[in-house]
Design a protein around this motif. Structure first.
Motif, PDB file in Angstrom:
ATOM      1  N   ARG A 104     -87.419 -14.474  17.471  1.00 61.53           N
ATOM      2  CA  ARG A 104     -87.198 -15.913  17.368  1.00 61.53           C
ATOM      3  C   ARG A 104     -86.358 -16.179  16.150  1.00 61.53           C
ATOM      4  NH1 ARG A 104     -92.310 -18.587  14.395  1.00 61.53           N
ATOM      5  NH2 ARG A 104     -92.956 -16.766  13.226  1.00 61.53           N
ATOM      6  N   PRO A 105     -85.555 -17.196  16.162  1.00 60.74           N
ATOM      7  CA  PRO A 105     -85.226 -18.060  17.280  1.00 60.74           C
ATOM      8  C   PRO A 105     -84.207 -17.377  18.201  1.00 60.74           C
ATOM      9  CG  PRO A 105     -83.887 -18.665  15.415  1.00 60.74           C
ATOM     10  CD  PRO A 105     -84.809 -17.558  14.958  1.00 60.74           C
ATOM     11  N   LYS A 106     -83.990 -17.939  19.344  1.00 58.71           N
ATOM     12  CA  LYS A 106     -82.915 -17.470  20.217  1.00 58.71           C
ATOM     13  C   LYS A 106     -81.615 -17.983  19.601  1.00 58.71           C
ATOM     14  CE  LYS A 106     -85.738 -15.608  23.104  1.00 58.71           C
ATOM     15  NZ  LYS A 106     -86.082 -14.228  22.833  1.00 58.71           N
ATOM     16  N   LEU A 107     -80.692 -17.094  19.279  1.00 62.43           N
ATOM     17  CA  LEU A 107     -79.521 -17.447  18.480  1.00 62.43           C
ATOM     18  C   LEU A 107     -78.272 -17.802  19.277  1.00 62.43           C
ATOM     19  CD1 LEU A 107     -79.830 -14.828  15.609  1.00 62.43           C
ATOM     20  CD2 LEU A 107     -80.459 -17.243  15.578  1.00 62.43           C
ATOM     21  N   GLN A 108     -78.230 -17.478  20.547  1.00 55.67           N
ATOM     22  CA  GLN A 108     -76.998 -17.625  21.332  1.00 55.67           C
ATOM     23  C   GLN A 108     -76.335 -18.989  21.151  1.00 55.67           C
ATOM     24  OE1 GLN A 108     -75.618 -15.018  22.955  1.00 55.67           O
ATOM     25  NE2 GLN A 108     -73.842 -16.314  23.298  1.00 55.67           N
ATOM     26  N   ALA A 109     -77.094 -20.053  21.210  1.00 50.78           N
ATOM     27  CA  ALA A 109     -76.523 -21.406  21.125  1.00 50.78           C
ATOM     28  C   ALA A 109     -75.925 -21.702  19.751  1.00 50.78           C
ATOM     29  CB  ALA A 109     -77.596 -22.448  21.449  1.00 50.78           C
ATOM     30  N   TYR A 110     -76.341 -20.976  18.711  1.00 46.73           N
ATOM     31  CA  TYR A 110     -75.890 -21.244  17.345  1.00 46.73           C
ATOM     32  C   TYR A 110     -74.732 -20.355  16.900  1.00 46.73           C
ATOM     33  CZ  TYR A 110     -80.296 -23.651  17.504  1.00 46.73           C
ATOM     34  OH  TYR A 110     -81.321 -24.479  17.876  1.00 46.73           O
ATOM     35  N   ILE A 111     -74.407 -19.345  17.689  1.00 47.79           N
ATOM     36  CA  ILE A 111     -73.377 -18.382  17.284  1.00 47.79           C
ATOM     37  C   ILE A 111     -72.018 -19.042  17.035  1.00 47.79           C
ATOM     38  CG2 ILE A 111     -72.025 -16.397  18.082  1.00 47.79           C
ATOM     39  CD1 ILE A 111     -74.683 -15.161  19.030  1.00 47.79           C
ATOM     40  N   PRO A 112     -71.529 -19.965  17.877  1.00 48.06           N
ATOM     41  CA  PRO A 112     -70.228 -20.587  17.561  1.00 48.06           C
ATOM     42  C   PRO A 112     -70.217 -21.287  16.198  1.00 48.06           C
ATOM     43  CG  PRO A 112     -70.792 -20.986  19.848  1.00 48.06           C
ATOM     44  CD  PRO A 112     -72.018 -20.386  19.202  1.00 48.06           C
ATOM     45  N   THR A 132     -74.040 -10.551  17.082  1.00 48.58           N
ATOM     46  CA  THR A 132     -74.915 -10.175  18.189  1.00 48.58           C
ATOM     47  C   THR A 132     -76.365 -10.304  17.740  1.00 48.58           C
ATOM     48  OG1 THR A 132     -74.946  -7.837  17.556  1.00 48.58           O
ATOM     49  CG2 THR A 132     -73.232  -8.528  19.106  1.00 48.58           C
ATOM     50  N   ALA A 133     -77.255 -10.376  18.721  1.00 53.04           N
ATOM     51  CA  ALA A 133     -78.688 -10.463  18.416  1.00 53.04           C
ATOM     52  C   ALA A 133     -79.473  -9.733  19.489  1.00 53.04           C
ATOM     53  CB  ALA A 133     -79.131 -11.925  18.345  1.00 53.04           C
ATOM     54  N   THR A 134     -80.591  -9.144  19.067  1.00 53.69           N
ATOM     55  CA  THR A 134     -81.479  -8.448  19.983  1.00 53.69           C
ATOM     56  C   THR A 134     -82.919  -8.661  19.546  1.00 53.69           C
ATOM     57  OG1 THR A 134     -82.047  -6.296  20.954  1.00 53.69           O
ATOM     58  CG2 THR A 134     -81.336  -6.292  18.659  1.00 53.69           C
ATOM     59  N   SER A 135     -83.818  -8.549  20.471  1.00 53.06           N
ATOM     60  CA  SER A 135     -85.243  -8.618  20.123  1.00 53.06           C
ATOM     61  C   SER A 135     -85.775  -7.233  19.784  1.00 53.06           C
ATOM     62  CB  SER A 135     -86.053  -9.199  21.280  1.00 53.06           C
ATOM     63  OG  SER A 135     -86.070  -8.281  22.361  1.00 53.06           O
ATOM     64  N   GLY A 136     -84.989  -6.207  20.090  1.00 55.02           N
ATOM     65  CA  GLY A 136     -85.461  -4.846  19.836  1.00 55.02           C
ATOM     66  C   GLY A 136     -86.641  -4.479  20.716  1.00 55.02           C
ATOM     67  N   GLU A 137     -86.803  -5.224  21.795  1.00 53.81           N
ATOM     68  CA  GLU A 137     -87.886  -4.967  22.747  1.00 53.81           C
ATOM     69  C   GLU A 137     -89.271  -5.000  22.103  1.00 53.81           C
ATOM     70  OE1 GLU A 137     -87.187  -4.996  25.955  1.00 53.81           O
ATOM     71  OE2 GLU A 137     -85.069  -5.131  25.474  1.00 53.81           O
ATOM     72  N   GLY A 138     -89.381  -5.735  20.992  1.00 49.90           N
ATOM     73  CA  GLY A 138     -90.679  -5.897  20.348  1.00 49.90           C
ATOM     74  C   GLY A 138     -91.218  -4.660  19.654  1.00 49.90           C
ATOM     75  N   LEU A 139     -90.349  -3.691  19.373  1.00 42.17           N
ATOM     76  CA  LEU A 139     -90.805  -2.431  18.770  1.00 42.17           C
ATOM     77  C   LEU A 139     -91.039  -2.517  17.261  1.00 42.17           C
ATOM     78  CD1 LEU A 139     -88.556   0.069  20.740  1.00 42.17           C
ATOM     79  CD2 LEU A 139     -91.002  -0.362  21.052  1.00 42.17           C
ATOM     80  N   THR A 140     -90.476  -3.524  16.610  1.00 38.01           N
ATOM     81  CA  THR A 140     -90.634  -3.668  15.161  1.00 38.01           C
ATOM     82  C   THR A 140     -91.245  -5.036  14.851  1.00 38.01           C
ATOM     83  OG1 THR A 140     -88.491  -4.721  14.807  1.00 38.01           O
ATOM     84  CG2 THR A 140     -88.524  -2.291  14.795  1.00 38.01           C
ATOM     85  N   ALA A 141     -91.562  -5.254  13.577  1.00 32.89           N
ATOM     86  CA  ALA A 141     -92.091  -6.555  13.150  1.00 32.89           C
ATOM     87  C   ALA A 141     -91.094  -7.672  13.466  1.00 32.89           C
ATOM     88  CB  ALA A 141     -92.393  -6.528  11.657  1.00 32.89           C
ATOM     89  N   PHE A 142     -89.812  -7.374  13.388  1.00 35.04           N
ATOM     90  CA  PHE A 142     -88.789  -8.391  13.676  1.00 35.04           C
ATOM     91  C   PHE A 142     -88.774  -8.712  15.167  1.00 35.04           C
ATOM     92  CE2 PHE A 142     -87.490  -5.674  10.138  1.00 35.04           C
ATOM     93  CZ  PHE A 142     -87.670  -6.588   9.120  1.00 35.04           C
TER      94      PHE A 142
END
Length: 160
Positions: A104-112, A132-142
């Protein structure tokens, strides 16, 4: 001579009821708690500042910024990046790539808007800034939503 430098930074989120805003790339992101830190904790600008330190070999975060933050009360990371940019001299920035890991947050809308702000701060064209942004598939604290991690890759030209 072209050189490449990497910078990174991470911060955990403040408590959900915190009034501290989330700031990324100098852009305030609504509906998400801010990041913990002595400054605005803008992980993107901190990562870029660290990459600029890699280009210039002048350590900005933790030295120059401590004076700005603790002695002068400056918490705005755009000021830290501006200070780092002064050490570039005639070195020209060519390209910047940022990669976020966060649930979180989802960044796509803020990238421009983030690219536009980074262009103003770095002097690069928006076409020379990738984000770019990724969730890392929930593998880390981030990836589990506990904070945000950012890596910056900066290409510069020292031909002068």
């Amino acid at each position: 001579m072209q050189i490449v430098a990497i910078g990174q930074d991470s911060h955990r989120f403040e408590e959900d009821n915190s009034i501290k805003p989330l700031v990324l790339c100098g852009v305030t992101i609504p509906n998400c708690p801010g990041l913990s830190g002595n400054s605005d904790a803008d992980v993107a600008l901190h990562a870029i500042t660290n990459a600029v330190s890699g280009v210039t070999t002048v350590n900005i975060l933790g030295t120059v910024t401590d004076k700005l933050c603790f002695e002068e009360g400056i918490k705005d990371s755009t000021v830290y990046l501006a200070e780092a940019m002064k050490y570039l001299g005639k070195t020209q920035l060519l390209h910047l790539s940022l990669s976020f890991e966060c649930a979180r947050p989802k960044l796509q809308a803020y990238i421009p808007e983030m690219r536009k702000q980074l262009a103003l701060l770095t002097g690069l064209s928006e076409k020379s800034i990738g984000i770019t942004a990724t969730s890392g598939e929930g593998l880390t604290a981030f990836g589990r939503g506990e904070g945000i991690f950012c890596t910056a890759l900066l290409t510069a030209d020292r031909s002068f």
